[in-house]
Scaffold this active site. Sequence first.
Site, mmCIF file in Angstrom:
data_model
loop_
_atom_site.group_PDB
_atom_site.id
_atom_site.type_symbol
_atom_site.label_atom_id
_atom_site.label_comp_id
_atom_site.label_asym_id
_atom_site.label_seq_id
_atom_site.Cartn_x
_atom_site.Cartn_y
_atom_site.Cartn_z
ATOM 1 N NE ARG A 81 -1.808 -5.628 6.882
ATOM 2 C CZ ARG A 81 -2.865 -6.392 6.692
ATOM 3 N NH1 ARG A 81 -2.802 -7.692 6.777
ATOM 4 N NH2 ARG A 81 -3.881 -5.651 6.365
ATOM 5 C CE LYS A 124 -8.405 -11.687 6.683
ATOM 6 N NZ LYS A 124 -7.110 -10.798 6.666
ATOM 7 N N PRO A 172 -10.063 -7.879 2.026
ATOM 8 C CG PRO A 172 -11.267 -8.407 0.094
ATOM 9 C CD PRO A 172 -9.988 -8.266 0.311
ATOM 10 C CD GLU A 173 -10.536 -6.681 8.491
ATOM 11 O OE1 GLU A 173 -11.117 -7.296 9.479
ATOM 12 O OE2 GLU A 173 -10.003 -5.484 8.522
#
Length: 268
Positions: A256, A50, A2-3
Site C-alpha cells: 500500500r 469495513k 471504502p474506509e
Amino acid sequence: MPEGHTLHRLARLHRRRYAGSVVRVSSPQGRFAASAVDGRLFERAEAHGKHLLHVYGPDATVHVHLGLYGGFTESPHPVTEPVGQVRMRVVGPTHWTDLRGPTRCEVLTDDEVAALHARLGPDPLRRDAKPDLAWAKVSGSRQSIAVLLMDQSVLAGVGNVYRAEVLFRHGLNPYVPGRGLDKALWDDMWLDLVVLMRAGVKVGRIDTVRPEHLPEVTGRAPREDRHGGEVYVYRRTGQPCLLCGTPVAAAELAGRNLYWCPRCQPAR
C-alpha cells in the site's frame, strides 16, 4: 476500498429505511442466496470496521464486504428493473437498495457472525470498542505502526487515508515499531480516530485538517482530488507540507502507498 466511516454511514441509512419492516430480498444476478432472508423482518443494520451486517434474526445475518469494487445505490419507490450485475436487492416500504460488485455477500449464522467479530480488532466507531485490546497487540509488536494501523485484526475500519492522517496529526513516523509507542500517545491517537471517523460518518467524506490550516484561513488553494476532503499528506506526494513546507514523501509499504512529512514526522 471504502474506509470504516462509509460502512457505518450505510448502516445508519439502512437502519433508518428498513429496520422494523418486512423487506423483499432478491439476487437478480443469481449469486446470492436471497431466499434465506426474503420476506423476513429487517431487525437492524450495523457495521464493524469495513464489514456491513443486515440482521434478520436468529441465524440470518447478511454480511457484506465491499472490497475494491463494491457499491450500493439507493432509490425511492417506484422500483425499476435491475441494471447491470445486481448481487442483492433490498426493497422496503419507501426505498430500495441495490448492491453491485462486493467481495463478499453471504448469509451467516449467529456463530459465524460471532466469529467475524472475534477476528476483527476494535472499531473506533463502535460504542462497544475496547481500545486496550488494540494496544495490547500494538505495544507487543515489532511491526511498524503504519502496518499495524491497517491490520484489521488489530484495529478495524482504518484505511490508508485515516492511517496517513492520524500519524501526521500526532507527529509519528510511520516506520516506528508498535512497541516503540507509549500508552499516552496511543490513547490520544485512538481518541483522535474516534473524532475524525465520526465526522466522516456525519459528512460522508474524510476531513482531517484542523480549522487553522484550512484554505479559507491560510489562503491556499482548496484540495482537488477525487477522494474529496482536506487532508495533510494523503495523496500529496511532492507537494509542500501544510505546516512546514517540506515536500510530502511517499513509499510503498506492505503493498500500500504510504505518505508522510519527513520533517513533521522524523525518524527516531
